[in-house]
Write a protein that holds these residues in place. Structure first.
Motif: not given
Length: 302
Positions: A1-2, A25-29, A58-65, A108-109
């Motif tokens: 999960m990212q 969990v992978k994190v993008i800030a 960044a959003l396209s590769s993430s599962d959760v915002v 799927d976000l």
């Protein structure tokens, strides 16, 4: 999960980032100053800017915002300039994220929006629930406008969750550090009549509640993130004196608070909300700190 997080450098964001990394969990800030954020955040966090293309990637590769972005409501009187900054810091990021998510068509976000129990305004009504009406005042207005994009967001994503944070207790931010400073000066006594309710939550439980709701595929809508037992300000003051060992604490009359802090003092210090945690409890979340005495003792003694 990212997980993609705005406001990751803040008090809550820092704790959330650390716990997510601990759970692998992978994190993008997101940050407007990528170099500064990269130095401040833990190793392993990827930093992305707010530019349109970079944000979408960044959003396209993430599962959760998780949107935590917003200027602090404390730190001085609420001048017109300060109020505009508080409001705009929230609305600008919320709208930017909505536009980016809509452009991606990423169904799927999971989208999580921070808000606050200030939504309910100052009220003597007990157990305000997620279905209670919004109150009056600047904080209520901020929260209503902050949440206004969520119905549209809900049509664009798998799950949309709004979190109304209570008063967060922690060592590095929120209410407690300032109260401890006042306690050392002997000025952390009863504020006004002291009967205003504080619906609080320990930072540990706040972070774990966010992750709990991320992982619950059926979680959606609005949740109050507060501990099960609110406390009146005068009792909070007594606990502070007890655990710091500074028993003599001068009270602050209401007129003085209004004189020094203006409208901010009226809404942040002299007002309160008695907010229910029932919906979160029904979800099965178990609090580590469900009593204010235990939470404060742990934070002050450790």
């Amino acid at each position: 999960m990212q997980v993609f997080i705005t406001g990751a450098n803040g008090f809550i964001g820092n704790h959330l980032v650390s716990e997510l990394l601990r759970q692998d969990v992978k994190v993008i800030a997101a940050s407007r100053n990528e170099d500064k954020a990269g130095k401040a955040l833990p190793a392993g966090v990827r930093v992305a800017g707010y530019g349109g293309q970079e944000l979408r990637e960044a959003l396209s590769s993430s599962d959760v915002v998780v949107n935590l972005a917003g200027e602090s409501i404390s730190g001085g009187r609420w001048t017109n300039k300060k109020k505009a900054s508080v409001m705009n810091s929230r609305l600008n990021t919320a709208q930017r994220l909505l536009h980016a998510v809509k452009s991606l068509n990423k169904k799927d976000l999971v989208f999580i929006q921070a808000s606050a129990i200030g939504y309910y305004g100052n009220s003597s009504e007990l157990n305000r629930s997620e279905g209670s009406e919004a109150g009056d005042g600047f904080l209520a207005e901020v929260c209503q406008k902050w949440e206004a994009h969520m119905p549209e967001m809900a049509t664009c994503v798998k799950r949309a969750i709004t979190l109304r944070f209570g008063v967060v207790l922690g060592k590095e931010g929120g209410m407690l550090p300032e109260m401890l400073k006042q306690s050392k000066r002997g000025t952390a006594g009863k504020a006004g009549n002291g009967k205003q309710w504080i619906s609080w939550i320990h930072i540990y439980d706040l972070v774990h509640a966010i992750i709990y709701l991320i992982n619950d595929d059926k979680a959606g809508g609005v949740y109050n993130l507060v501990a099960p037992e609110p406390i009146q300000q005068k009792e909070f003051s007594r606990l502070l004196a007890r655990f710091t060992g500074r028993k003599i604490q001068l009270p602050a009359p209401a007129f003085l608070i209004r004189l020094v802090l203006g409208k901010m003092g009226k809404e942040l210090v002299l007002s309160g909300q008695h907010v229910s945690a029932a919906k979160l409890l029904r979800k099965g979340f178990v609090f580590k700190f469900d009593k204010a005495a235990d939470a404060m003792k742990y934070l002050i003694k450790h």
